[in-house]
Design a protein around this motif. Structure first.
Motif, PDB file in Angstrom:
ATOM      1  N   MET A   1     -12.376  80.116 -92.174  1.00  0.00           N
ATOM      2  CA  MET A   1     -11.609  78.872 -92.095  1.00  0.00           C
ATOM      3  C   MET A   1     -10.916  78.573 -93.417  1.00  0.00           C
ATOM      4  O   MET A   1      -9.832  78.011 -93.447  1.00  0.00           O
ATOM      5  CB  MET A   1     -12.543  77.707 -91.753  1.00  0.00           C
ATOM      6  N   LEU A   2     -11.536  78.977 -94.523  1.00  0.00           N
ATOM      7  CA  LEU A   2     -10.937  78.730 -95.837  1.00  0.00           C
ATOM      8  C   LEU A   2      -9.870  79.764 -96.172  1.00  0.00           C
ATOM      9  O   LEU A   2      -9.270  79.706 -97.242  1.00  0.00           O
ATOM     10  CB  LEU A   2     -12.018  78.756 -96.919  1.00  0.00           C
ATOM     11  N   GLY A   3      -9.648  80.731 -95.283  1.00  0.00           N
ATOM     12  CA  GLY A   3      -8.623  81.737 -95.534  1.00  0.00           C
ATOM     13  C   GLY A   3      -9.131  82.957 -96.258  1.00  0.00           C
ATOM     14  O   GLY A   3      -8.359  83.749 -96.766  1.00  0.00           O
ATOM     15  N   LEU A   4     -10.458  83.102 -96.338  1.00  0.00           N
ATOM     16  CA  LEU A   4     -11.033  84.295 -96.958  1.00  0.00           C
ATOM     17  C   LEU A   4     -11.926  85.001 -95.944  1.00  0.00           C
ATOM     18  O   LEU A   4     -13.147  84.964 -96.065  1.00  0.00           O
ATOM     19  CB  LEU A   4     -11.856  83.916 -98.191  1.00  0.00           C
ATOM     20  N   PRO A   5     -11.372  85.611 -94.917  1.00  0.00           N
ATOM     21  CA  PRO A   5     -12.217  86.217 -93.880  1.00  0.00           C
ATOM     22  C   PRO A   5     -12.916  87.470 -94.399  1.00  0.00           C
ATOM     23  O   PRO A   5     -12.532  88.025 -95.433  1.00  0.00           O
ATOM     24  CB  PRO A   5     -11.206  86.547 -92.778  1.00  0.00           C
ATOM     25  N   ASN A   6     -13.927  87.903 -93.649  1.00  0.00           N
ATOM     26  CA  ASN A   6     -14.659  89.146 -93.910  1.00  0.00           C
ATOM     27  C   ASN A   6     -15.369  89.148 -95.262  1.00  0.00           C
ATOM     28  O   ASN A   6     -15.512  90.179 -95.888  1.00  0.00           O
ATOM     29  CB  ASN A   6     -13.734  90.364 -93.837  1.00  0.00           C
ATOM     30  N   THR A   7     -15.764  88.007 -95.755  1.00  0.00           N
ATOM     31  CA  THR A   7     -16.513  87.998 -97.009  1.00  0.00           C
ATOM     32  C   THR A   7     -17.855  87.328 -96.801  1.00  0.00           C
ATOM     33  O   THR A   7     -18.154  86.842 -95.704  1.00  0.00           O
ATOM     34  CB  THR A   7     -15.762  87.217 -98.102  1.00  0.00           C
ATOM     35  N   PHE A   8     -18.633  87.308 -97.893  1.00  0.00           N
ATOM     36  CA  PHE A   8     -19.954  86.690 -97.808  1.00  0.00           C
ATOM     37  C   PHE A   8     -19.862  85.172 -97.697  1.00  0.00           C
ATOM     38  O   PHE A   8     -20.870  84.509 -97.512  1.00  0.00           O
ATOM     39  CB  PHE A   8     -20.819  87.096 -99.003  1.00  0.00           C
ATOM     40  N   LEU A   9     -18.640  84.622 -97.830  1.00  0.00           N
ATOM     41  CA  LEU A   9     -18.492  83.169 -97.677  1.00  0.00           C
ATOM     42  C   LEU A   9     -18.641  82.747 -96.221  1.00  0.00           C
ATOM     43  O   LEU A   9     -18.814  81.571 -95.922  1.00  0.00           O
ATOM     44  CB  LEU A   9     -17.133  82.711 -98.197  1.00  0.00           C
TER      45      LEU A   9
END
Lengths: 351, 205
Positions: free
Chosen positions: A191-199
């Motif tokens: 949702m924050l625009g950083l897909p596929n990460t540990f976020l």
């Protein structure tokens, strides 16, 4: 007859083989987790820790195992002998039984049941029986006081652990542990625009719950700073005071198995289980089991560090933290998370 | 019920009945409670075999994991003399027998009532969707939070009142007791907590 063989015997043997393999790997892992605990503790206090048996003391746990097994067990004359010996058995059996539903990688699980998290919660709520029975059967006031403390502490913190699990379940919409991991592929990071990460994992979106769960896990497993049931300055060794040799070893094994389980649960619920921290090459080349073990090791490192540098709580402070801080906080979070999911339609069950 | 399922049914059933007998027969009250817990666990096993896995685990979490623990503690601390309590217990055997028979009759009527009157078959409970369509928990949630929401809330309220009552009965405000106030402690600053004085050597404050 061949029908009977293919329906019952063959699957049974396969499950048995898998379970034995899993158990052996788990026990070796627990042996090294125990060693890591002592090594980290020693490093914080600028000691060397166990370093005599094997290179860097790597075989210390196995030497301890041999020592415990060949020692003569002592049973107090006035104890309730059957319950006295049953207690460590219960502690270790229940602690190991929970691992049947823990998924260590995609599809790598002994029993992929739909109510996995509830099963873990139910079995770990029984672990207190080992402590109570041991404390009562020893017929010693120190042991009984330790058992009393332990029971009140474990029952109290189970409540907040339950609510933390409920918040995660609200976000996931399934009680299956594998589904909980898979659901963390998409989350706040996307949702924050950083897909596929540990976020994407739940630790960020449910951060207060992550903290509550971690501290409750410390209390639930009687780890320092909440190790009041075996506070050596007050109760000698708490509920284990009359135990020696193999029964004592089983209590220790059960305790460390429970700690490992809590590390695995933290990993599954909040740290994305076997998912890689970045979902692209070269991170996806590493097998899921490696990521899972790395995360479990990280959580355990935090457990060990807390043990090393936090002083022991006072008992009334412990109860206050459980009932007056964590319970309202986790209850409020359940309501807030449910509201947010319902209003925004992000939840899996928003119908 | 076939093969393994029947096998496990009989194991759990025998354990449940045997442990229930031992609850009454055991000489040590703590052993009685431990057998009671074993009965609960065996009953949870039977629930699992019946396909009610949610009920089984809730039985373990609530009864075995919380209620029975408190029960166990009360029994451990009270130091009961069971031998004296059991004197004249046989006087009450007929009453026990009557209650047992009534319970048995209720179970038989609930189970076989539809054979006498076809209308009774639909009167027992609202059917839930089959397990293949919907999991146990979903089915239970759908029924509990829609059709029976009033009763569900009412049950919660009753428990709440009982909890408040228990607290009111045991809460005593003792006079002259120093209690720790965490907010007051945290809110203290050096200005309010300490006083710096210059003490001359050889003289007290």
């Amino acid at each position: 007859m061949t029908d009977f063989f293919s329906t019952y015997v063959l699957p049974g043997l396969i499950i048995l083989g898998q379970s034995v393999l899993f158990l052996v790997v788990l026990l070796v892992l627990i042996a090294y987790i125990l060693l890591a605990d002592r090594k980290i503790w020693a490093a914080v206090q600028m000691r060397r820790g166990p370093n005599v048996v094997g290179p860097f003391g790597l075989f210390q746990s196995f030497a301890d195992l041999l020592k415990f097994i060949i020692k003569e067990p002592t049973i107090p004359a006035s104890s309730d002998k059957f319950v006295f010996l049953l207690a460590p058995l219960i502690a270790v059996t229940l602690a190991l039984a929970t691992f049947a539903v823990v998924p260590v990688a995609d599809g790598w699980v002994i029993a992929n049941i739909n109510i996995g998290i509830l099963y873990v919660f139910a079995i770990s709520s029984l672990e207190v029986y080992g402590v109570i029975m041991g404390g009562w059967a020893s017929n010693s006031k120190y042991a009984f006081l330790g058992a009393l403390r332990s029971a009140a502490q474990m029952v109290s913190y189970e409540v907040s652990i339950g609510f933390v699990i409920v918040t995660v379940l609200l976000c996931v919409g399934s009680l299956n542990l594998s589904d909980i991991v898979v659901a963390q592929e998409n989350g706040l990071g996307t949702m924050l625009g950083l897909p596929n990460t540990f976020l994407d994992w739940h630790w960020l979106s449910l951060f207060p719950m992550f903290i509550v769960f971690f501290i409750s896990a410390l209390a639930e497993t009687n780890r320092p700073p909440f190790d009041l049931p075996e506070a050596e300055s007050e109760l000698v060794a708490g509920f284990m005071v009359e135990y020696g040799s193999t029964p004592y070893m089983m209590f220790m094994l059960g305790e460390y198995a429970a700690i490992t389980l809590m590390c695995c649960l933290t990993t599954i619920l909040f740290l994305g289980g076997w998912l890689p921290p970045f979902n692209f090459a070269p991170f996806t080349w590493v097998p899921g089991i490696i990521w899972f073990l790395a995360k479990v090791a990280l959580v355990f490192f935090m457990f060990a560090m807390v043990k090393a540098f936090v002083p022991r709580y006072r008992y009334d402070q412990l109860m206050r933290l459980g009932w007056k801080v964590f319970l309202p906080l986790s209850l409020a979070m359940v309501v807030i998370v449910a509201f947010v999911l319902q209003l925004t339609g992000w939840g899996a069950l928003a119908t | 019920m076939l093969g393994l399922q029947a096998f496990f049914f009989y194991i759990f059933a025998f354990i449940a009945v045997g442990a229930a007998m031992m609850v009454v027969l055991a000489r040590n009250p703590v052993h009685s409670v431990l057998f009671l817990i074993l009965t609960f666990v065996a009953a949870a096993g039977l629930f699992l075999l019946a396909g009610a896995e949610f009920l089984a685990l809730i039985l373990i979490v609530v009864y075995v994991g919380a209620v029975a623990i408190l029960f166990l503690f009360v029994v451990m601390m009270l130091d009961l003399d069971f031998g004296r309590m059991k004197q004249g217990a046989m006087k009450y055997a007929p009453f026990g027998l009557i209650i047992g028979l009534v319970l048995l009759a209720e179970l038989v009527i609930a189970g076989t009532g539809s054979a006498y009157h076809p209308a009774l078959a639909t009167a027992t409970a609202m059917p839930t969707p089959p397990l293949t369509e919907m999991s146990n928990i979903q089915a239970l949630g759908h029924v509990l939070y829609t059709r029976y929401i009033f009763f569900f809330q009412l049950a919660g309220l009753i428990l709440f009142v009982a909890m408040v009552g228990a607290i009111v009965l045991t809460l005593r405000h003792k006079q002259g007791l120093k209690r720790q106030s965490i907010p007051a402690q945290v809110a203290r600053t050096p200005a309010t907590a300490i006083e710096i004085r210059k003490v001359e050597s050889g003289r007290g404050i």
